[in-house]
Design a protein around this motif. Structure first.
Motif, PDB file in Angstrom:
ATOM      1  N   THR A   1      -6.374   4.246   4.885  1.00  0.00           N
ATOM      2  CA  THR A   1      -6.604   4.889   3.595  1.00  0.00           C
ATOM      3  C   THR A   1      -5.318   4.918   2.782  1.00  0.00           C
ATOM      4  O   THR A   1      -4.281   5.406   3.256  1.00  0.00           O
ATOM      5  N   ALA A   2      -5.373   4.370   1.585  1.00  0.00           N
ATOM      6  CA  ALA A   2      -4.187   4.276   0.727  1.00  0.00           C
ATOM      7  C   ALA A   2      -4.576   3.642  -0.600  1.00  0.00           C
ATOM      8  O   ALA A   2      -5.692   3.138  -0.762  1.00  0.00           O
ATOM      9  N   ASP A   3      -3.636   3.683  -1.518  1.00  0.00           N
ATOM     10  CA  ASP A   3      -3.750   2.856  -2.727  1.00  0.00           C
ATOM     11  C   ASP A   3      -3.118   1.505  -2.413  1.00  0.00           C
ATOM     12  O   ASP A   3      -1.998   1.453  -1.882  1.00  0.00           O
ATOM     13  N   TYR A   4      -3.828   0.435  -2.741  1.00  0.00           N
ATOM     14  CA  TYR A   4      -3.349  -0.909  -2.452  1.00  0.00           C
ATOM     15  C   TYR A   4      -2.964  -1.583  -3.770  1.00  0.00           C
ATOM     16  O   TYR A   4      -3.744  -1.586  -4.728  1.00  0.00           O
ATOM     17  N   PHE A   5      -1.767  -2.150  -3.774  1.00  0.00           N
ATOM     18  CA  PHE A   5      -1.186  -2.723  -4.988  1.00  0.00           C
ATOM     19  C   PHE A   5      -0.964  -4.222  -4.821  1.00  0.00           C
ATOM     20  O   PHE A   5      -0.335  -4.663  -3.856  1.00  0.00           O
TER      21      PHE A   5
ATOM     22  N   ARG B   1       0.842  -1.190   0.000  1.00  0.00           N
ATOM     23  CA  ARG B   1       0.000   0.000   0.000  1.00  0.00           C
ATOM     24  C   ARG B   1       0.877   1.240   0.000  1.00  0.00           C
ATOM     25  O   ARG B   1       2.041   1.209   0.416  1.00  0.00           O
ATOM     26  N   GLN B   2       0.275   2.337  -0.458  1.00  0.00           N
ATOM     27  CA  GLN B   2       0.954   3.626  -0.436  1.00  0.00           C
ATOM     28  C   GLN B   2      -0.056   4.692  -0.075  1.00  0.00           C
ATOM     29  O   GLN B   2      -1.007   4.941  -0.825  1.00  0.00           O
ATOM     30  N   ALA B   3       0.150   5.300   1.086  1.00  0.00           N
ATOM     31  CA  ALA B   3      -0.710   6.384   1.536  1.00  0.00           C
ATOM     32  C   ALA B   3      -0.194   7.694   0.961  1.00  0.00           C
ATOM     33  O   ALA B   3       0.989   7.805   0.610  1.00  0.00           O
ATOM     34  N   PRO B   4      -1.050   8.688   0.875  1.00  0.00           N
ATOM     35  CA  PRO B   4      -0.625   9.979   0.324  1.00  0.00           C
ATOM     36  C   PRO B   4       0.586  10.539   1.057  1.00  0.00           C
ATOM     37  O   PRO B   4       0.600  10.605   2.292  1.00  0.00           O
ATOM     38  N   GLY B   5       1.597  10.896   0.312  1.00  0.00           N
ATOM     39  CA  GLY B   5       2.790  11.483   0.895  1.00  0.00           C
ATOM     40  C   GLY B   5       3.719  10.506   1.576  1.00  0.00           C
ATOM     41  O   GLY B   5       4.707  10.920   2.205  1.00  0.00           O
TER      42      GLY B   5
END
Length: 118
Positions: free
Chosen positions: A90-94, A38-42
């Motif tokens: 909350t994040a984009d999950y890959f 995952r990658q959260a904003p910032g």
């Protein structure tokens, strides 16, 4: 080049659940692990969980027993059940695939967005 079909992201209230799904195709060599990052904003991308062919799962500490990964036998399909979600999730999950032959190759999908509201 590995291709991914990811689904299941969305908006959910805190305490709710989501189930992410991923199927990888065009696999060239043996897949030794699949999973989710995952990658959260910032923030930098970080591992959420990976699972081996023998279903040995490695979870990040922040999961705290709320997430469960599963995979389909004989297929490059993996699921992530996320329960009791928090705004910090909350994040984009890959989706993630690790191939091993004479070298190690790692691939990530395009990602699905997960938003948890308070």
């Amino acid at each position: 080049q590995v291709e991914f079909a990811e689904s299941g992201g969305g908006l959910v209230q805190a305490g709710g659940s989501l189930r992410l799904a991923c199927t990888a195709s065009k696999i060239s060599f043996g897949v030794t692990r699949m999973g989710w990052y995952r990658q959260a904003p910032g923030k930098q991308r970080e591992m959420v969980v990976t699972i081996s062919r023998s279903r040995d799962a490695n979870y990040a500490v922040f999961v705290r027993g709320r997430f469960n990964v599963s995979k389909v036998s004989g297929a490059h399909t993996v699921y992530l059940q996320m329960n009791n979600l928090e705004p910090s999730n909350t994040a984009d999950y890959f989706c993630y695939v690790r191939e091993e032959s004479f070298q190690i190759d790692e691939y990530w999908g395009q990602g699905v967005q997960v938003t948890v509201s308070s």
